[in-house]
Design a protein around this motif. Structure first.
Motif, PDB file in Angstrom:
ATOM      1  N   PRO A   1      -0.179  13.659   5.956  1.00 25.01           N
ATOM      2  CA  PRO A   1       1.008  12.810   5.853  1.00 25.01           C
ATOM      3  C   PRO A   1       0.805  11.543   6.671  1.00 25.01           C
ATOM      4  O   PRO A   1       0.774  11.578   7.900  1.00 25.01           O
ATOM      5  CB  PRO A   1       2.112  13.684   6.446  1.00 25.01           C
ATOM      6  CG  PRO A   1       1.396  14.600   7.392  1.00 25.01           C
ATOM      7  CD  PRO A   1       0.026  14.814   6.847  1.00 25.01           C
ATOM      8  N   MET A   2       0.620  10.418   5.986  1.00 28.33           N
ATOM      9  CA  MET A   2       0.351   9.145   6.653  1.00 28.33           C
ATOM     10  C   MET A   2       1.598   8.282   6.590  1.00 28.33           C
ATOM     11  O   MET A   2       2.014   7.840   5.520  1.00 28.33           O
ATOM     12  CB  MET A   2      -0.845   8.447   5.989  1.00 28.33           C
ATOM     13  CG  MET A   2      -2.147   9.212   6.158  1.00 28.33           C
ATOM     14  SD  MET A   2      -3.498   8.600   5.093  1.00 28.33           S
ATOM     15  CE  MET A   2      -3.086   9.405   3.521  1.00 28.33           C
ATOM     16  N   ALA A   3       2.209   8.045   7.760  1.00 24.90           N
ATOM     17  CA  ALA A   3       3.456   7.286   7.826  1.00 24.90           C
ATOM     18  C   ALA A   3       3.189   5.804   7.588  1.00 24.90           C
ATOM     19  O   ALA A   3       2.055   5.349   7.541  1.00 24.90           O
ATOM     20  CB  ALA A   3       4.122   7.499   9.189  1.00 24.90           C
ATOM     21  N   GLY A   4       4.281   5.061   7.438  1.00 25.20           N
ATOM     22  CA  GLY A   4       4.144   3.630   7.218  1.00 25.20           C
ATOM     23  C   GLY A   4       4.013   3.256   5.758  1.00 25.20           C
ATOM     24  O   GLY A   4       3.544   2.168   5.432  1.00 25.20           O
ATOM     25  N   GLY A   5       4.402   4.157   4.860  1.00 30.26           N
ATOM     26  CA  GLY A   5       4.393   3.833   3.446  1.00 30.26           C
ATOM     27  C   GLY A   5       3.153   4.237   2.688  1.00 30.26           C
ATOM     28  O   GLY A   5       3.006   3.909   1.503  1.00 30.26           O
ATOM     29  N   VAL A   6       2.232   4.975   3.321  1.00 27.99           N
ATOM     30  CA  VAL A   6       0.985   5.379   2.648  1.00 27.99           C
ATOM     31  C   VAL A   6       1.196   6.628   1.802  1.00 27.99           C
ATOM     32  O   VAL A   6       0.804   6.687   0.634  1.00 27.99           O
ATOM     33  CB  VAL A   6      -0.138   5.614   3.679  1.00 27.99           C
ATOM     34  CG1 VAL A   6      -1.418   6.070   2.975  1.00 27.99           C
ATOM     35  CG2 VAL A   6      -0.405   4.344   4.478  1.00 27.99           C
TER      36      VAL A   6
ATOM     37  N   GLU B   1      -3.225   5.818  -5.892  1.00 26.73           N
ATOM     38  CA  GLU B   1      -1.861   6.324  -5.698  1.00 26.73           C
ATOM     39  C   GLU B   1      -1.340   6.083  -4.288  1.00 26.73           C
ATOM     40  O   GLU B   1      -0.127   6.136  -4.062  1.00 26.73           O
ATOM     41  CB  GLU B   1      -1.811   7.832  -5.985  1.00 26.73           C
ATOM     42  CG  GLU B   1      -2.071   8.189  -7.436  1.00 26.73           C
ATOM     43  CD  GLU B   1      -3.547   8.426  -7.715  1.00 26.73           C
ATOM     44  OE1 GLU B   1      -3.857   8.983  -8.773  1.00 26.73           O
ATOM     45  OE2 GLU B   1      -4.406   8.058  -6.867  1.00 26.73           O
ATOM     46  N   SER B   2      -2.230   5.861  -3.347  1.00 29.43           N
ATOM     47  CA  SER B   2      -1.820   5.610  -1.965  1.00 29.43           C
ATOM     48  C   SER B   2      -0.967   4.347  -1.878  1.00 29.43           C
ATOM     49  O   SER B   2      -1.202   3.362  -2.573  1.00 29.43           O
ATOM     50  CB  SER B   2      -3.069   5.452  -1.085  1.00 29.43           C
ATOM     51  OG  SER B   2      -2.799   4.701   0.077  1.00 29.43           O
ATOM     52  N   GLY B   3       0.024   4.394  -0.988  1.00 33.83           N
ATOM     53  CA  GLY B   3       0.879   3.233  -0.790  1.00 33.83           C
ATOM     54  C   GLY B   3       0.356   2.245   0.231  1.00 33.83           C
ATOM     55  O   GLY B   3       1.060   1.300   0.599  1.00 33.83           O
ATOM     56  N   ALA B   4      -0.872   2.427   0.690  1.00 30.97           N
ATOM     57  CA  ALA B   4      -1.446   1.522   1.685  1.00 30.97           C
ATOM     58  C   ALA B   4      -1.597   0.111   1.125  1.00 30.97           C
ATOM     59  O   ALA B   4      -1.849  -0.079  -0.070  1.00 30.97           O
ATOM     60  CB  ALA B   4      -2.809   2.046   2.147  1.00 30.97           C
ATOM     61  N   ASN B   5      -1.452  -0.873   2.008  1.00 26.19           N
ATOM     62  CA  ASN B   5      -1.665  -2.264   1.637  1.00 26.19           C
ATOM     63  C   ASN B   5      -3.077  -2.444   1.087  1.00 26.19           C
ATOM     64  O   ASN B   5      -4.030  -1.847   1.582  1.00 26.19           O
ATOM     65  CB  ASN B   5      -1.453  -3.139   2.881  1.00 26.19           C
ATOM     66  CG  ASN B   5      -1.558  -4.613   2.591  1.00 26.19           C
ATOM     67  OD1 ASN B   5      -2.644  -5.132   2.372  1.00 26.19           O
ATOM     68  ND2 ASN B   5      -0.431  -5.297   2.614  1.00 26.19           N
ATOM     69  N   ALA B   6      -3.231  -3.281   0.065  1.00 24.54           N
ATOM     70  CA  ALA B   6      -4.543  -3.496  -0.550  1.00 24.54           C
ATOM     71  C   ALA B   6      -5.570  -3.995   0.464  1.00 24.54           C
ATOM     72  O   ALA B   6      -6.750  -3.621   0.401  1.00 24.54           O
ATOM     73  CB  ALA B   6      -4.420  -4.493  -1.702  1.00 24.54           C
ATOM     74  N   VAL B   7      -5.137  -4.812   1.418  1.00 26.58           N
ATOM     75  CA  VAL B   7      -6.053  -5.304   2.454  1.00 26.58           C
ATOM     76  C   VAL B   7      -6.562  -4.154   3.304  1.00 26.58           C
ATOM     77  O   VAL B   7      -7.737  -4.109   3.676  1.00 26.58           O
ATOM     78  CB  VAL B   7      -5.345  -6.360   3.330  1.00 26.58           C
ATOM     79  CG1 VAL B   7      -6.224  -6.784   4.497  1.00 26.58           C
ATOM     80  CG2 VAL B   7      -4.960  -7.572   2.482  1.00 26.58           C
TER      81      VAL B   7
ATOM     82  N   ALA C   1      -2.441  -3.062  11.659  1.00 24.83           N
ATOM     83  CA  ALA C   1      -2.893  -1.777  12.192  1.00 24.83           C
ATOM     84  C   ALA C   1      -3.660  -1.082  11.073  1.00 24.83           C
ATOM     85  O   ALA C   1      -3.067  -0.475  10.186  1.00 24.83           O
ATOM     86  CB  ALA C   1      -1.707  -0.929  12.637  1.00 24.83           C
ATOM     87  N   LEU C   2      -4.975  -1.174  11.111  1.00 27.92           N
ATOM     88  CA  LEU C   2      -5.823  -0.639  10.047  1.00 27.92           C
ATOM     89  C   LEU C   2      -6.247   0.786  10.404  1.00 27.92           C
ATOM     90  O   LEU C   2      -7.409   1.059  10.696  1.00 27.92           O
ATOM     91  CB  LEU C   2      -7.055  -1.533   9.856  1.00 27.92           C
ATOM     92  CG  LEU C   2      -6.766  -2.998   9.497  1.00 27.92           C
ATOM     93  CD1 LEU C   2      -8.061  -3.812   9.517  1.00 27.92           C
ATOM     94  CD2 LEU C   2      -6.088  -3.100   8.137  1.00 27.92           C
ATOM     95  N   TRP C   3      -5.298   1.705  10.367  1.00 32.83           N
ATOM     96  CA  TRP C   3      -5.593   3.084  10.758  1.00 32.83           C
ATOM     97  C   TRP C   3      -6.686   3.658   9.857  1.00 32.83           C
ATOM     98  O   TRP C   3      -6.656   3.527   8.635  1.00 32.83           O
ATOM     99  CB  TRP C   3      -4.349   3.949  10.675  1.00 32.83           C
ATOM    100  CG  TRP C   3      -3.179   3.512  11.499  1.00 32.83           C
ATOM    101  CD1 TRP C   3      -1.873   3.518  11.113  1.00 32.83           C
ATOM    102  CD2 TRP C   3      -3.185   3.030  12.847  1.00 32.83           C
ATOM    103  NE1 TRP C   3      -1.067   3.067  12.128  1.00 32.83           N
ATOM    104  CE2 TRP C   3      -1.846   2.753  13.206  1.00 32.83           C
ATOM    105  CE3 TRP C   3      -4.193   2.783  13.779  1.00 32.83           C
ATOM    106  CZ2 TRP C   3      -1.486   2.259  14.458  1.00 32.83           C
ATOM    107  CZ3 TRP C   3      -3.836   2.285  15.039  1.00 32.83           C
ATOM    108  CH2 TRP C   3      -2.501   2.034  15.360  1.00 32.83           C
TER     109      TRP C   3
ATOM    110  N   ALA D   1       7.742  11.520   6.689  1.00 27.59           N
ATOM    111  CA  ALA D   1       9.108  11.077   6.978  1.00 27.59           C
ATOM    112  C   ALA D   1       9.168  10.133   8.173  1.00 27.59           C
ATOM    113  O   ALA D   1      10.212   9.528   8.430  1.00 27.59           O
ATOM    114  CB  ALA D   1      10.013  12.279   7.222  1.00 27.59           C
ATOM    115  N   GLY D   2       8.067  10.005   8.914  1.00 24.07           N
ATOM    116  CA  GLY D   2       8.047   9.129  10.081  1.00 24.07           C
ATOM    117  C   GLY D   2       8.417   7.696   9.731  1.00 24.07           C
ATOM    118  O   GLY D   2       7.946   7.162   8.719  1.00 24.07           O
TER     119      GLY D   2
END
Length: 358
Positions: free
Chosen positions: A17-22, A245-251, A318-320, A42-43
Motif C-alpha cells: 500500500p503506497m500512500a500519496g495516490g499510488v 495502473e499505478s497512480g504515481a506521477n509519470a515523472v 519525493a521519489l520514493w 488510506a494514508g
C-alpha cells in the motif's frame, strides 16, 4: 501461513500500500484479479476518501483486497527544530512560488474515523504502519471478520505485533522504498535498519505468527529467497509503482530507471521520518538538516512537493523507491503478477533440482 490469509490469494504476492495516490483502485484490482493481494492506501486521505475508493474497488472486482492505515503519532517533535527547518525551506517556497504548509495540520491522519468506516464496512485485510494498534482495535477488526497485518522493522517490534494479537507481521527490511514502519521514531534511527533476509530470519526465530517480507523485492527469485528464509508471502511496492495502473506521477515512474538517479537513501527531508527515495537535489540539500518531526515536516513540505510534481521537476519531488528500483518493469500489473509467479515457480524448481542432486 494461516489459511485465513492464504485462502485470499493464489500467489504469495502482496502489492504494497503506497500512500500519496499510488495505490489506486485499478492497481489493487489488477493485482487481486491476477491472484495476488491488492491494497489501497488510506494514508493522507480522509475517511470518506478512503470509503469512496473501497466502493470503487468493490465495483471493479469481487476478489479480496486490503486497506492500510497509518497509526496516530506521538507529539515528540521539537517546535524550534521545525521552525528552523521552515526557515531553511523559505528559498524553496520562493522558487516554487507557493507557501509552506502548516506543520500543525494534524497528527492522527483521521485514524478513528477510518477505523469506524472499516468496522461498519469490513474489508478482508487491514494493515497498519508506524506503530502497533491496541489489542482492542485488532479484536474489533477480528470480530468484523478482518485479517490484520502490522509492519515491523526489528524482531522486537515483531514481538510487540504478536503480543497485540495481529494475525501476521510485515517484516520491512531497510531496502524498502518509502517510509520505514518503525514503531518509535527518533534521531537515533537515522541510517539504522536491518537487511530483509537477516530481518526475516530474526523475526522467524522470535514470533510464531506468519511473516510477509517487504523490502527491495523485484523478481520472483527474490520471493523464493524470502520464502526459503521463513516468510509466507512477499510484499512488493516499487515493482508495482512503474505499472500503468499505478497512480504515481509519470515523472516518478520514469525516474526509477533514469540513469540520472543512481542510488537511493533514507531521508527525513520530505516528511521528518526516515523514508527511502531516489537521491535528488532536494534530498541532498535538505536531508542532513531535517529534524525528526513527523508529520510536521510532511505537512510543511506538502505544497513544495505538489508544485514540483505539477511542473514535472523531479529534483523537488519525493521519489520514493526501494533499492531494486533499476529492475522496475513497465508491465501491466496483472501481467507483472503472472511473471513474478512464473519466476517464483522456476526458482523453486531450480532449488528442488539442486536438492535432488545432493
Amino acid at each position: 501461513m494461516s489459511s485465513a490469509l492464504t485462502d485470499l490469494f493464489r500467489h504469495p504476492i502482496v502489492q504494497a500500500p503506497m500512500a500519496g495516490g499510488v495505490s489506486v483502485p485499478h492497481l489493487a484490482q489488477a493485482v487481486s484479479e491476477a491472484g495476488g493481494l491488492g491494497f489501497l492506501a488510506a494514508g493522507y486521505k480522509t475517511a470518506d476518501g478512503m470509503y469512496q475508493e473501497i466502493k470503487q474497488l468493490r465495483g471493479l472486482t469481487t476478489r479480496p483486497f486490503g486497506v492500510n492505515l497509518f497509526l496516530p503519532q506521538p507529539d515528540h517533535a521539537d517546535p524550534g527544530a521545525v521552525e528552523i527547518y521552515a526557515h531553511q525551506l523559505a528559498g524553496e517556497a520562493a522558487w516554487y512560488e507557493t507557501e509552506l504548509g502548516d506543520p500543525d495540520t494534524g497528527r492522527d491522519d483521521g485514524f478513528d474515523a477510518k477505523l469506524a468506516v472499516l468496522l461498519d464496512n469490513p474489508v478482508p485485510v487491514v494493515s497498519f504502519h508506524f506503530g502497533v494498534p491496541s489489542r482492542e482495535v485488532i479484536d474489533s477488526l477480528h470480530r468484523a471478520g478482518t485479517f490484520t497485518l502490522v509492519a515491523a522493522t526489528t524482531a522486537e517490534e515483531a514481538l510487540a505485533v504478536e503480543r497485540a494479537g495481529a494475525d501476521a507481521v510485515v517484516a520491512q527490511g531497510v531496502e524498502a522504498g518509502g517510509h520505514q514502519g518503525t514503531h518509535r521514531d527518533g534521531p537515533e534511527n537515522n541510517g539504522a535498519g536491518i537487511g530483509l533476509l537477516s530481518l526475516v530470519a530474526q523475526v522467524r526465530e522470535t514470533v510464531s505468527i506468519p511473516i510477509v517480507a517487504a523490502g527491495g523485492i523485484m523478481r520472483g527469485g527474490q520471493i523464493a529467497g524470502v520464502l526459503a528464509a521463513g516468510a509466507s508471502a512477499a510484499q512488493l511496492g516499487t515493482a508495482f509503482l512503474a505499472t500503468p495502473e499505478s497512480g504515481a506521477n509519470a515523472v516518478h515512474k520514469q525516474a526509477l530507471t533514469n540513469p540520472l538517479f543512481v542510488r537511493t537513501e533514507l531521508t527525513r527531508a520530505f516528511s521528518g521520518r526516515p523514508a527511502r527515495g531516489l537521491v535528488n537535489r532536494f534530498m541532498r540539500e535538505h536531508g542532513p538538516y531535517a529534524p525528526a518531526a513527523y508529520p510536521e515536516v510532511h505537512h510543511l513540505t506538502a505544497p513544495l512537493r505538489k508544485k514540483a510534481a505539477a511542473s514535472g521537476d523531479a529534483q523537488g519531488m519525493a521519489l520514493w523507491a526501494g533499492q531494486g528500483h533499476r529492475m522496475a518493469r513497465e508491465l501491466p500489473a496483472g501481467q507483472l503478477v503472472e511473471v513474478l509467479a512464473a519466476e517464483l515457480d522456476a526458482a523453486a524448481t531450480a532449488l528442488s533440482a539442486k536438492g535432488d542432486m545432493r
